[in-house]
Write a protein that holds these residues in place. Structure first.
Motif, short mmCIF file in Angstrom:
data_model
loop_
_atom_site.label_atom_id
_atom_site.label_comp_id
_atom_site.label_asym_id
_atom_site.label_seq_id
_atom_site.Cartn_x
_atom_site.Cartn_y
_atom_site.Cartn_z
N ILE A 41 0.79 -1.38 -0.18
CA ILE A 41 0.09 0.19 -0.32
C ILE A 41 0.78 1.05 -0.26
N LEU A 42 1.84 1.20 0.71
CA LEU A 42 2.84 2.19 0.42
C LEU A 42 4.31 2.31 0.38
N ALA A 43 3.94 0.98 -0.40
CA ALA A 43 5.83 0.64 -0.60
C ALA A 43 6.26 1.55 -1.20
N SER A 44 7.32 2.15 -1.11
CA SER A 44 8.49 2.87 -1.85
C SER A 44 9.39 2.49 -2.64
N SER A 45 9.70 0.78 -2.98
CA SER A 45 10.48 0.59 -3.83
C SER A 45 10.00 -0.71 -4.07
N PRO A 46 8.55 -1.47 -4.61
CA PRO A 46 8.81 -2.82 -5.54
C PRO A 46 9.69 -3.78 -5.12
N MET A 65 8.99 -1.26 9.83
CA MET A 65 9.14 -0.07 9.20
C MET A 65 9.75 1.31 9.87
N LEU A 66 10.57 1.39 8.91
CA LEU A 66 11.62 2.70 9.35
C LEU A 66 10.22 3.62 9.18
N GLY A 67 10.29 5.23 10.01
CA GLY A 67 9.30 6.30 9.72
C GLY A 67 9.93 7.20 8.26
N THR A 68 9.79 6.37 7.24
CA THR A 68 9.74 7.27 6.00
C THR A 68 8.18 7.82 5.15
N VAL A 69 8.51 8.48 5.04
CA VAL A 69 7.50 9.56 4.23
C VAL A 69 6.85 8.61 3.11
N PRO A 70 5.21 8.41 2.60
CA PRO A 70 5.30 7.84 1.55
C PRO A 70 5.72 7.76 0.56
N GLU A 83 9.90 10.61 13.99
CA GLU A 83 10.02 9.06 12.94
C GLU A 83 9.13 7.87 14.09
N THR A 84 8.57 7.92 15.29
CA THR A 84 7.09 7.48 15.51
C THR A 84 6.20 7.49 14.70
N LYS A 85 5.70 8.70 14.93
CA LYS A 85 4.64 9.57 14.65
C LYS A 85 4.29 8.56 13.35
N GLN A 86 5.36 8.83 12.09
CA GLN A 86 5.27 8.80 10.41
C GLN A 86 5.04 7.09 10.62
N ILE A 87 5.16 6.40 11.60
CA ILE A 87 5.26 4.98 11.19
C ILE A 87 4.08 4.32 11.61
N LEU A 88 3.26 5.06 12.06
CA LEU A 88 2.07 4.25 13.90
C LEU A 88 1.31 4.90 11.94
N SER A 143 22.63 -1.75 17.41
CA SER A 143 23.73 -0.61 17.00
C SER A 143 23.23 -0.25 15.90
N GLY A 144 22.56 -0.08 15.36
CA GLY A 144 22.26 0.93 14.05
C GLY A 144 21.18 0.49 13.21
N LEU A 145 20.63 1.33 12.24
CA LEU A 145 19.11 0.70 11.68
C LEU A 145 19.32 1.48 10.48
N LEU A 146 18.59 1.22 9.67
CA LEU A 146 18.92 1.40 8.20
C LEU A 146 19.14 2.81 7.84
N SER A 147 19.35 3.53 6.79
CA SER A 147 19.31 5.40 6.93
C SER A 147 19.51 6.29 7.80
N GLY A 148 20.11 5.36 8.97
CA GLY A 148 20.09 6.80 10.07
C GLY A 148 18.62 6.74 10.78
N ALA A 149 18.20 5.82 10.79
CA ALA A 149 16.51 6.02 11.47
C ALA A 149 17.13 5.71 12.78
N ARG A 150 16.08 6.48 13.90
CA ARG A 150 16.16 6.28 15.35
C ARG A 150 15.34 4.98 15.57
N VAL A 151 13.75 4.58 14.76
CA VAL A 151 13.67 4.01 15.25
C VAL A 151 12.84 2.77 13.95
N GLU A 152 12.17 1.37 14.64
CA GLU A 152 12.06 1.02 13.59
C GLU A 152 10.89 0.11 15.08
N ILE A 153 9.49 0.41 13.66
CA ILE A 153 8.25 -0.92 14.51
C ILE A 153 8.20 -1.70 13.17
#
Length: 160
Positions: A41-46, A65-70, A83-88, A143-153
């Motif tokens: 639904i939101l996939a930024s890259s298939p 998910m990372l908090g990426t803008v759709p 990022e948390t708001k965007q993820i949720l 120890s590290g998340l993709l793209s320098g993200a602060r949170v993944e859920i």
């Protein structure tokens, strides 16, 4: 020898009675469950090597998910809170698009780049669920998340 035969016969009769009482005659046992890899639904890259969501029976399994803008791979501004708001918000859209919602989430896993940011993440996270009806949750530091993200859920939810 006769005692062993009587004991064995009693055991077999007992087990037969237990299973006939424990298994109703109208109960059907299903040995296979359909797995559906749902379209993004939101996939930024298939071309990414994972499904945004997978349905198994009445359960939805959402990928972490990372908090990426759709439609982009850009992280939402505002650090761990943004990022948390965007993820949720993204999770809500995916869940609702697949017959569920945040009110049907049963389990979340939260991965933080820095566990010291847990209170800030939790401040935002807790506003997305009804008080007293929070999903089960695990949270830990990575120890590290993709793209320098602060949170993944990631989450699991029941579906209609």
């Amino acid at each position: 020898m006769q005692t062993i035969s009587v004991t064995l016969a009693t055991l077999i009769l007992s087990l037969t009675l237990i299973f006939s009482v424990a298994t109703p005659s109208n109960h059907q046992v299903t040995t296979s469950t359909t797995v559906k890899h749902l379209p993004g639904i939101l996939a930024s890259s298939p071309d990414l090597p994972f499904s945004e969501a997978v349905r198994v029976g009445d359960m939805l399994y959402l990928s972490g998910m990372l908090g990426t803008v759709p439609g982009t791979r850009n992280l939402a501004p505002g650090g761990v809170k943004g990022e948390t708001k965007q993820i949720l918000d993204n999770m809500r859209k995916i869940l609702e698009g697949n017959g569920s919602g945040l009110n049907r989430v049963v389990k979340c896993t939260v991965i933080l780049a820095d566990i010291k940011e847990w209170p800030a993440m939790n401040e935002v996270y807790s506003t997305y669920f009804e008080k007293g009806k929070f999903p089960a949750r695990t949270a830990f530091e990575s120890s590290g998340l993709l793209s320098g993200a602060r949170v993944e859920i990631e989450c699991l939810a029941s579906a209609k």
